[in-house]
Write an enzyme that holds these catalytic residues in place. Structure first.
Site, PDB file in Angstrom:
ATOM      1  N   HIS A  93      42.682  34.515  42.773  1.00  0.00           N
ATOM      2  CA  HIS A  93      43.510  34.933  41.639  1.00  0.00           C
ATOM      3  C   HIS A  93      43.436  36.448  41.489  1.00  0.00           C
ATOM      4  O   HIS A  93      42.621  37.096  42.142  1.00  0.00           O
ATOM      5  CB  HIS A  93      43.014  34.276  40.349  1.00  0.00           C
TER       6      HIS A  93
ATOM      7  N   HIS B  34      43.524  43.484  42.105  1.00  0.00           N
ATOM      8  CA  HIS B  34      42.981  43.066  43.395  1.00  0.00           C
ATOM      9  C   HIS B  34      42.719  41.564  43.388  1.00  0.00           C
ATOM     10  O   HIS B  34      42.688  40.933  42.333  1.00  0.00           O
ATOM     11  CB  HIS B  34      41.677  43.812  43.702  1.00  0.00           C
TER      12      HIS B  34
END
EC number: 3.1.4.58
Length: 181
Positions: free
Chosen positions: A36, A119
């Site tokens: 995620h 990220h």
């Protein structure tokens, strides 16, 4: 409870990300189901706060966002504890992240001041990397540091409860919002 709000990876990015991970011999890979992009880390919150965030998330109106993953890095200076692939700070992604932070604050959660560095975490490392692990990470970065994955539309934001365990984190979805174009 420990919680966070995340942009779930679109299916089109799961296989390329796991293929990238497969080339890394060091660390504990983030399991496919845990991949995620964190939009807001809530930390320890009460059940009431989680309920308020879940309600607010259900009212979220936002378009799907383009997600471009590129550039593998090991942040943390001399004692890194993770390896990630960055996400292009597309204006739509930044707008969504700001919107999520606002709704979380309006739900009564105080957020730490953190710079948003989009990220996806690929792997985590224990304290103190061995020389062998350092070499493996260096070789991986030499081969994959400039990795660039094809763009995909991310269309789901989820509130997760996070349980830290010896064998890795367990993330339980509490609420989900679909992003529509």
């Amino acid at each position: 409870m420990r919680a966070f709000v995340a942009l779930d990876l679109p299916e089109a990015l799961i296989r390329p990300v796991t293929a990238l991970q497969a080339g890394l011999a060091a660390g504990r890979h983030t399991p496919e189901e845990n991949l995620h992009l964190t939009l807001a880390f809530l930390g320890d919150i009460s059940q009431g706060q989680a309920g308020a965030v879940a309600e607010a998330l259900m009212e979220l109106k936002a378009p799907a966002v383009p997600l471009r993953l590129a550039g593998v890095d090991v942040p943390g200076g001399k004692s890194p504890n993770l390896l990630w692939i960055g996400a292009d700070p597309d204006p739509a992604l930044i707008h969504l992240q700001t919107k999520i932070e606002t709704l979380v604050r309006q739900a009564g959660v105080t957020l730490e001041r953190r710079r948003f560095r989009p990220h996806v975490t690929l792997a985590r490392f224990g304290n103190g990397l061995t020389t062998r692990e350092q070499r493996e990470i260096g070789a991986f970065l030499a081969l994959n540091g400039a990795a660039r994955l094809d763009e995909a539309k991310a269309d789901t934001v989820t509130l997760y409860e996070s349980h830290l365990r010896e064998d890795g984190a367990l993330y339980l979805p509490l609420a989900e919002a679909e992003l529509t174009d």
